[in-house]
Design a protein around this motif. Sequence first.
Motif, PDB file in Angstrom:
ATOM      1  N   UNK A   1      39.382  14.522  -0.244  1.00  0.00           N
ATOM      2  CA  UNK A   1      39.330  13.590   0.878  1.00  0.00           C
ATOM      3  C   UNK A   1      40.719  13.037   1.185  1.00  0.00           C
ATOM      4  N   UNK A   2      41.442  12.634   0.147  1.00  0.00           N
ATOM      5  CA  UNK A   2      42.769  12.060   0.352  1.00  0.00           C
ATOM      6  C   UNK A   2      43.733  13.092   0.936  1.00  0.00           C
ATOM      7  N   UNK A   3      43.846  14.223   0.278  1.00  0.00           N
ATOM      8  CA  UNK A   3      44.777  15.250   0.736  1.00  0.00           C
ATOM      9  C   UNK A   3      44.326  15.853   2.062  1.00  0.00           C
ATOM     10  N   UNK A   4      43.047  16.149   2.169  1.00  0.00           N
ATOM     11  CA  UNK A   4      42.522  16.732   3.397  1.00  0.00           C
ATOM     12  C   UNK A   4      42.669  15.817   4.597  1.00  0.00           C
ATOM     13  N   UNK A   5      42.438  14.532   4.399  1.00  0.00           N
ATOM     14  CA  UNK A   5      42.551  13.583   5.511  1.00  0.00           C
ATOM     15  C   UNK A   5      43.985  13.472   6.012  1.00  0.00           C
ATOM     16  N   UNK A   6      44.927  13.427   5.089  1.00  0.00           N
ATOM     17  CA  UNK A   6      46.336  13.314   5.498  1.00  0.00           C
ATOM     18  C   UNK A   6      46.788  14.586   6.213  1.00  0.00           C
ATOM     19  N   UNK A   7      46.526  15.732   5.604  1.00  0.00           N
ATOM     20  CA  UNK A   7      46.965  16.992   6.206  1.00  0.00           C
ATOM     21  C   UNK A   7      46.240  17.286   7.517  1.00  0.00           C
ATOM     22  N   UNK A   8      44.932  17.108   7.530  1.00  0.00           N
ATOM     23  CA  UNK A   8      44.167  17.368   8.751  1.00  0.00           C
ATOM     24  C   UNK A   8      44.520  16.357   9.846  1.00  0.00           C
ATOM     25  N   UNK A   9      44.773  15.116   9.462  1.00  0.00           N
ATOM     26  CA  UNK A   9      45.158  14.106  10.443  1.00  0.00           C
ATOM     27  C   UNK A   9      46.490  14.430  11.113  1.00  0.00           C
ATOM     28  N   UNK A  10      47.455  14.864  10.311  1.00  0.00           N
ATOM     29  CA  UNK A  10      48.747  15.274  10.876  1.00  0.00           C
ATOM     30  C   UNK A  10      48.576  16.498  11.764  1.00  0.00           C
ATOM     31  N   UNK A  11      47.767  17.444  11.298  1.00  0.00           N
ATOM     32  CA  UNK A  11      47.501  18.639  12.104  1.00  0.00           C
ATOM     33  C   UNK A  11      46.792  18.303  13.406  1.00  0.00           C
ATOM     34  N   UNK A  12      45.834  17.399  13.339  1.00  0.00           N
ATOM     35  CA  UNK A  12      45.098  16.994  14.542  1.00  0.00           C
ATOM     36  C   UNK A  12      46.020  16.304  15.539  1.00  0.00           C
ATOM     37  N   UNK A  13      46.886  15.444  15.053  1.00  0.00           N
ATOM     38  CA  UNK A  13      47.843  14.772  15.941  1.00  0.00           C
ATOM     39  C   UNK A  13      48.770  15.800  16.594  1.00  0.00           C
ATOM     40  N   UNK A  14      49.199  16.781  15.827  1.00  0.00           N
ATOM     41  CA  UNK A  14      50.062  17.838  16.367  1.00  0.00           C
ATOM     42  C   UNK A  14      49.333  18.649  17.436  1.00  0.00           C
ATOM     43  N   UNK A  15      48.070  18.979  17.180  1.00  0.00           N
ATOM     44  CA  UNK A  15      47.274  19.721  18.160  1.00  0.00           C
ATOM     45  C   UNK A  15      47.140  18.914  19.447  1.00  0.00           C
ATOM     46  N   UNK A  16      46.837  17.624  19.317  1.00  0.00           N
ATOM     47  CA  UNK A  16      46.724  16.764  20.504  1.00  0.00           C
ATOM     48  C   UNK A  16      48.018  16.687  21.285  1.00  0.00           C
ATOM     49  N   UNK A  17      49.131  16.543  20.574  1.00  0.00           N
ATOM     50  CA  UNK A  17      50.452  16.488  21.219  1.00  0.00           C
ATOM     51  C   UNK A  17      50.759  17.802  21.931  1.00  0.00           C
ATOM     52  N   UNK A  18      50.454  18.909  21.281  1.00  0.00           N
ATOM     53  CA  UNK A  18      50.688  20.232  21.869  1.00  0.00           C
ATOM     54  C   UNK A  18      49.835  20.448  23.116  1.00  0.00           C
ATOM     55  N   UNK A  19      48.588  20.011  23.055  1.00  0.00           N
ATOM     56  CA  UNK A  19      47.710  20.118  24.228  1.00  0.00           C
ATOM     57  C   UNK A  19      48.235  19.304  25.396  1.00  0.00           C
ATOM     58  N   UNK A  20      48.699  18.104  25.129  1.00  0.00           N
ATOM     59  CA  UNK A  20      49.221  17.245  26.198  1.00  0.00           C
ATOM     60  C   UNK A  20      50.452  17.867  26.828  1.00  0.00           C
ATOM     61  N   UNK A  21      51.309  18.456  26.008  1.00  0.00           N
ATOM     62  CA  UNK A  21      52.520  19.079  26.539  1.00  0.00           C
ATOM     63  C   UNK A  21      52.203  20.343  27.329  1.00  0.00           C
ATOM     64  N   UNK A  22      51.074  20.995  27.031  1.00  0.00           N
ATOM     65  CA  UNK A  22      50.687  22.203  27.756  1.00  0.00           C
ATOM     66  C   UNK A  22      50.196  21.881  29.174  1.00  0.00           C
ATOM     67  N   UNK A  23      49.732  20.663  29.379  1.00  0.00           N
ATOM     68  CA  UNK A  23      49.217  20.274  30.704  1.00  0.00           C
ATOM     69  C   UNK A  23      50.296  19.750  31.576  1.00  0.00           C
TER      70      UNK A  23
END
Length: 118
Positions: free
Chosen positions: A96-118
């Motif tokens: 939970x600890x490791x997965x939340x940190x890594x997945x959270x950073x990945x999710x933020x990156x995905x969101x940022x990438x999506x916004x830049x694509x639009x």
Amino acid sequence: MTWLLVLAGGMLGAPLRYLTDRAVQARHATGFPWGTFTANMAGSVLLGFLTGAALSSHALLFLGTGLCGALTTYSTFSYETLALARGGAGLQAAANALGSVLAGLGAAYVGLTLAQAF
């Protein structure tokens, strides 16, 4: 004015977090906190998207600080991780600890990438 925008966003984000947690947790019979994990990942991808979008500072206060701040929850994540560890589920706590940190950073990156694509 600033605090009113944050308050209004938080008034939407907090119940959304609770409802997300309950809806997801009801579908999982395990002790793993999937509801909190899901709410945190949704908030992370949304905040990443909002950060990359060309929004006004007022919109960022309302949506980013207010809504996403209340949707995501570090305190519940911490509590549930400690509860797993104290309950003898050390591997789940670490996941939970490791997965939340890594997945959270990945999710933020995905969101940022999506916004830049639009």
